[in-house]
Design a protein around this motif. Structure first.
Motif, PDB file in Angstrom:
ATOM      1  N   GLN A  46       0.836  -1.206   0.000  1.00  0.00           N
ATOM      2  CA  GLN A  46       0.000   0.000   0.000  1.00  0.00           C
ATOM      3  C   GLN A  46       0.872   1.257   0.000  1.00  0.00           C
ATOM      4  O   GLN A  46       0.574   2.226  -0.711  1.00  0.00           O
ATOM      5  N   LYS A  49       2.210   1.726  -3.468  1.00  0.00           N
ATOM      6  CA  LYS A  49       1.149   2.245  -4.337  1.00  0.00           C
ATOM      7  C   LYS A  49       1.057   3.765  -4.189  1.00  0.00           C
ATOM      8  O   LYS A  49       1.004   4.499  -5.180  1.00  0.00           O
ATOM      9  N   HIS A  50       1.058   4.242  -2.973  1.00  0.00           N
ATOM     10  CA  HIS A  50       0.937   5.682  -2.731  1.00  0.00           C
ATOM     11  C   HIS A  50       2.209   6.417  -3.150  1.00  0.00           C
ATOM     12  O   HIS A  50       2.138   7.547  -3.642  1.00  0.00           O
ATOM     13  N   TRP A  52       4.066   5.611  -5.671  1.00  0.00           N
ATOM     14  CA  TRP A  52       4.010   5.698  -7.133  1.00  0.00           C
ATOM     15  C   TRP A  52       2.982   6.709  -7.614  1.00  0.00           C
ATOM     16  O   TRP A  52       3.155   7.330  -8.662  1.00  0.00           O
ATOM     17  N   ASN A  53       1.903   6.883  -6.863  1.00  0.00           N
ATOM     18  CA  ASN A  53       0.773   7.677  -7.358  1.00  0.00           C
ATOM     19  C   ASN A  53       0.630   9.062  -6.743  1.00  0.00           C
ATOM     20  O   ASN A  53      -0.262   9.808  -7.132  1.00  0.00           O
ATOM     21  N   GLU A  55       0.699  12.880  -6.018  1.00  0.00           N
ATOM     22  CA  GLU A  55       0.775  14.089  -6.837  1.00  0.00           C
ATOM     23  C   GLU A  55       0.515  15.273  -5.928  1.00  0.00           C
ATOM     24  O   GLU A  55       0.077  15.127  -4.808  1.00  0.00           O
ATOM     25  N   SER A 109      -7.547  -1.162  -5.380  1.00  0.00           N
ATOM     26  CA  SER A 109      -6.533  -0.773  -6.368  1.00  0.00           C
ATOM     27  C   SER A 109      -6.783   0.583  -7.019  1.00  0.00           C
ATOM     28  O   SER A 109      -5.968   1.030  -7.829  1.00  0.00           O
ATOM     29  N   ASN A 110      -7.853   1.268  -6.665  1.00  0.00           N
ATOM     30  CA  ASN A 110      -8.102   2.608  -7.202  1.00  0.00           C
ATOM     31  C   ASN A 110      -7.099   3.606  -6.634  1.00  0.00           C
ATOM     32  O   ASN A 110      -6.500   3.382  -5.592  1.00  0.00           O
ATOM     33  N   VAL A 111      -6.942   4.720  -7.323  1.00  0.00           N
ATOM     34  CA  VAL A 111      -6.047   5.787  -6.868  1.00  0.00           C
ATOM     35  C   VAL A 111      -6.915   6.881  -6.249  1.00  0.00           C
ATOM     36  O   VAL A 111      -7.886   7.331  -6.865  1.00  0.00           O
ATOM     37  N   TYR A 112      -6.547   7.309  -5.050  1.00  0.00           N
ATOM     38  CA  TYR A 112      -7.318   8.298  -4.306  1.00  0.00           C
ATOM     39  C   TYR A 112      -6.492   9.554  -4.075  1.00  0.00           C
ATOM     40  O   TYR A 112      -5.271   9.553  -4.243  1.00  0.00           O
ATOM     41  N   SER A 117      -5.468   8.685   0.921  1.00  0.00           N
ATOM     42  CA  SER A 117      -4.475   7.613   0.917  1.00  0.00           C
ATOM     43  C   SER A 117      -3.695   7.598   2.230  1.00  0.00           C
ATOM     44  O   SER A 117      -3.485   6.531   2.825  1.00  0.00           O
TER      45      SER A 117
END
Length: 181
Positions: A46, A49-50, A52-53, A55, A109-112, A117
């Motif tokens: 997890q 994931k955060h 990588w995503n 912003e 698996s969605n991006v929040y 997150s």
């Protein structure tokens, strides 16, 4: 893929160990450590994931922090796996077994948004911290002071990373979410 099928140790089996810890006590500790191992890998994925995503305005700092937090979690997983192997156990290792064994619930698996997150990360950290504390006590009660110390050291780092997330979630950090008022 290898076709070799010689099994040296069955998953879930606990053998005698050279640490002179009774096999029944080792079994209890190995069970707890395998839960911690699965939880660590769930948290690790997890956090990655955060990492990588992420912003936004504080991308760089958060990207670096989340990468470091994931590395800390991976290092903890390695320590746990090596300790439970030393106790005569077999570390849970396949993805299906890790997912089945984990006591923490991962985000889907969605991006929040990063705030959401981080809140999800903080909730998972809280569950991991509670489990680590319980397993420190278990190891201590069973006379496995080395495992208790290893888990205490992991607990210190885990709490520190969770505390950093608390700071990121303060009102004066990150770009505030806009409301539709």
């Amino acid at each position: 893929m290898s076709t070799e099928k010689t099994v040296r140790k069955q998953s879930g089996e606990v053998e005698d160990n050279e640490l002179r810890l009774d096999r029944e006590k080792s079994k209890e500790i190995v069970e707890a450590l395998n839960d911690d191992l699965a939880d660590s890998y769930t948290l690790y994925h997890q956090l990655r994931k955060h990492h990588w995503n992420v912003e936004g305005a504080e991308f760089r700092d958060l990207h670096i922090f989340l990468g470091e937090a994931a590395e800390n979690t991976e290092a903890a997983a390695d320590e746990i796996a090596e300790r439970l192997q030393a106790l005569g156990g077999a570390p849970v290792s396949s993805m299906p077994n890790l997912a089945e064994r984990s006591t923490v619930e991962p985000e889907d698996s969605n991006v929040y948004a990063i705030r959401e997150s981080l809140r999800n990360d903080l909730a998972m950290y809280g569950d991991v911290i509670e489990s680590l504390r319980e397993h420190v006590e278990l190891a201590t009660e069973l006379g496995d002071h080395a495992t208790a110390q290893i888990l205490r050291d992991i607990l210190v780092q885990t709490e520190e990373d969770a505390h950093h997330i608390e700071h990121y979630l303060e009102d004066d950090t990150l770009v505030a979410e806009t409301s539709n008022e």
